[in-house]
Write an enzyme that holds these catalytic residues in place. Structure first.
Site, PDB file in Angstrom:
ATOM      1  N   PHE A 261      -1.151  -8.247   5.579  1.00  0.00           N
ATOM      2  CA  PHE A 261      -1.575  -8.176   6.977  1.00  0.00           C
ATOM      3  C   PHE A 261      -2.405  -6.921   7.248  1.00  0.00           C
ATOM      4  CE2 PHE A 261       0.242  -6.399  11.112  1.00  0.00           C
ATOM      5  CZ  PHE A 261      -0.838  -6.818  11.868  1.00  0.00           C
ATOM      6  N   VAL A 262      -1.811  -5.746   7.103  1.00  0.00           N
ATOM      7  CA  VAL A 262      -2.529  -4.493   7.374  1.00  0.00           C
ATOM      8  C   VAL A 262      -3.575  -4.232   6.297  1.00  0.00           C
ATOM      9  CG1 VAL A 262      -2.286  -1.993   7.624  1.00  0.00           C
ATOM     10  CG2 VAL A 262      -0.585  -3.507   8.651  1.00  0.00           C
TER      11      VAL A 262
ATOM     12  N   PHE B 150       3.337 -11.660  -2.940  1.00  0.00           N
ATOM     13  CA  PHE B 150       4.684 -11.957  -2.459  1.00  0.00           C
ATOM     14  C   PHE B 150       4.639 -12.202  -0.949  1.00  0.00           C
ATOM     15  CE2 PHE B 150       8.843 -10.280  -0.854  1.00  0.00           C
ATOM     16  CZ  PHE B 150       9.599 -11.366  -1.263  1.00  0.00           C
ATOM     17  N   THR B 151       3.974 -11.320  -0.221  1.00  0.00           N
ATOM     18  CA  THR B 151       3.751 -11.551   1.211  1.00  0.00           C
ATOM     19  C   THR B 151       2.260 -11.635   1.539  1.00  0.00           C
ATOM     20  OG1 THR B 151       3.835  -9.170   1.666  1.00  0.00           O
ATOM     21  CG2 THR B 151       5.896 -10.398   1.851  1.00  0.00           C
TER      22      THR B 151
ATOM     23  N   ILE C  47      -0.857   0.395 -14.135  1.00  0.00           N
ATOM     24  CA  ILE C  47      -2.225  -0.113 -14.221  1.00  0.00           C
ATOM     25  C   ILE C  47      -3.154   1.090 -14.316  1.00  0.00           C
ATOM     26  CG2 ILE C  47      -2.575  -0.192 -11.719  1.00  0.00           C
ATOM     27  CD1 ILE C  47      -4.243  -2.739 -12.164  1.00  0.00           C
TER      28      ILE C  47
ATOM     29  N   LYS D 205      -2.705  11.185 -10.264  1.00  0.00           N
ATOM     30  CA  LYS D 205      -2.698  12.442 -11.015  1.00  0.00           C
ATOM     31  C   LYS D 205      -3.632  12.362 -12.214  1.00  0.00           C
ATOM     32  CE  LYS D 205       0.303  15.317 -13.908  1.00  0.00           C
ATOM     33  NZ  LYS D 205       1.657  15.448 -14.509  1.00  0.00           N
TER      34      LYS D 205
ATOM     35  N   TYR E 207      14.858  -0.802   2.260  1.00  0.00           N
ATOM     36  CA  TYR E 207      13.535  -0.466   2.798  1.00  0.00           C
ATOM     37  C   TYR E 207      13.513   0.954   3.357  1.00  0.00           C
ATOM     38  CZ  TYR E 207       9.207  -0.955   5.499  1.00  0.00           C
ATOM     39  OH  TYR E 207       7.945  -0.788   6.015  1.00  0.00           O
TER      40      TYR E 207
END
Length: 445
Positions: free
Chosen positions: A140-141, A163-164, A190, A232, A272
């Site tokens: 969404f964001v 996932f969302t 990654i 980093k 969360y």
């Protein structure tokens, strides 16, 4: 007899010695020692003699002369070729301007220059296009943030495990050479080469982060560790999207960034809440211990297009229920308060924080405070005045009050929300209505 043998033997020895003296190169002789000749370094006169030998100096001088002639004549030779189309266009524009203004100009044409060369500036001089990665960029964001970054000319790489997040949120960027989508879970490392990292990857609604709390913890801790390690390694600036949930059920109102919070570390929401608190700790430790440039944003309730239809957040719940002609579900007595900011305001705040020089944390939210009953009434006015409200038991650890103090963001980031709830809600409603209609058509309703 013996005397004769002795004389023959003596004569033979004399003959052998005579032959050896006459043949010094025979295998019986030892060659005389000859020491290795030591080579003396060349002296300056010998080097000068080498240059003058076989007319070497003459060839060097001729080469220098030819090279000098080429570089001297090159500017004049370039004018003999066909004129550059860009330069020709700029000349003709200047000429047309002088011709069109000649009637009103008191000076004669000879007093005006025939053309004025326009300097050509190479593309992207003065501004380097940045490469930016957005984890959770299909959410969404994140998708709204990607829109803003692409619009201003950056190269954007989206990392999402869906996932969302949804492909539909970023499908309009497919085919854009400055956009790249990678299906990847940040729990796994990654390696990329980027300038900035916006770390948004994490389920943010209670329905989603309670569905798999262990996965939520791993995303907050291991995912943040992996992205901080990447920052980093490549020297990128890192922005962590934390949450107002780090304040828990606050005992301070409104909440300032200096407030440490009131969180249940073993509750159903702690995966969360405490996960984001740990992520903030990791970010600050990487900043202090490894010199990583970090930025921390604490996001308060946000709404807008592309929210998940059934994610359990109050605004999306009310809007979806009103469109579907269902009762608006209010948990508890409905007197608990929240603040709601439109998604474009949040995106502006995130970019301002990333581009600024302050670490944070910063509260990013709308200080306008609504009770759940007041929000339900605004939704009814916007969508369906006949909608009814249904009360249910409240969920565990649900905060009673939530309102950000954004003084710090106003002063240091020059940021504050601009879109009110009554202005932004209709924009969200139109998006939800079209998606729910398409959903019903797919189900054959």
């Amino acid at each position: 007899m013996s005397t004769t043998i002795k004389q023959l033997h003596k004569q033979s020895s004399v003959n052998h010695r005579t032959r050896d003296e006459e043949n010094p190169g025979s295998h019986h002789s030892t060659p005389p020692y000859s020491p290795k000749v030591i080579k003396h370094p060349r002296s300056l006169p010998r080097s000068i003699h080498y240059c003058f030998r076989e007319q070497r100096l003459l060839f060097v001088l001729v080469g220098i002369l030819i090279g000098s002639t080429f570089f001297i004549l090159q500017p004049s030779l370039s004018h003999l070729g066909p004129p550059d189309p860009v330069t020709r266009g700029s000349f003709s524009v200047s000429s047309n301007l002088s011709d069109s203004s000649s009637s009103s100009n008191p000076f004669s044409a000879t007093d005006q220059p025939r053309y004025r060369p326009v300097a050509r500036v190479p593309v992207q001089i003065g501004k380097r296009r940045r490469r930016i990665v957005v984890t959770g960029g299909a959410g969404f964001v994140g998708s709204h943030l990607v829109d803003k970054l692409i619009a201003r000319g950056d190269d954007v790489i989206v990392i999402d495990n869906f996932f969302t997040g949804r492909r539909e949120n970023v499908v309009h960027h497919f085919g854009n050479p400055r956009f790249e989508l990678i299906r990847h879970d940040v729990v796994e490392p990654i390696l990329l080469e980027v300038d900035q990292i916006y770390h948004l990857a994490c389920p943010a609604s209670p329905v989603h982060y309670k569905y798999n709390p262990i996965k939520t913890i791993k995303t907050n801790v291991m995912g943040t560790l992996n992205m901080l390690g990447l920052a980093k390694r490549i020297g990128a600036r890192f922005l962590l999207t934390s949450t107002s949930e780090v304040y828990g059920d606050p005992l301070e109102h409104p909440q300032k960034e200096t407030y440490w919070g009131h969180v249940n570390p073993i509750g159903v929401r702690s995966c969360y809440d405490e996960g984001k608190r740990t992520a903030e700790t990791l970010a600050m430790d990487y900043h202090r211990g490894a010199g990583v440039e970090v930025r921390i944003a604490r996001i308060f309730n946000t709404y807008g297009p592309r929210m998940c239809l059934d994610d359990g957040r109050v605004v999306s719940n009310f809007v979806a229920q009103a469109i579907r002609k269902q009762p608006l579900t209010v948990y508890g007595d409905g007197l608990q308060t929240r603040s709601f900011q439109y998604v474009s305001d949040l995106v502006d705040g995130l970019v301002a924080l990333m581009e600024g020089e302050h670490v944070g944390p910063f509260n990013l939210g709308n200080p306008g405070e609504f009770t759940m009953l007041e929000l339900a009434e605004v939704v009814k006015e916007t969508i369906d005045p006949s909608a009814r409200i249904e009360f249910k038991a409240n969920t565990a650890d649900d905060p009673h009050k939530r309102k950000p103090d954004i003084t710090k963001a106003k002063e240091l980031l020059n940021w504050e929300p601009k879109i009110s709830l009554r202005e932004g809600l209709p924009r969200m409603v139109s998006n939800f209505r079209s998606r729910i209609l398409n959903e019903d058509e797919d189900k054959g309703l």
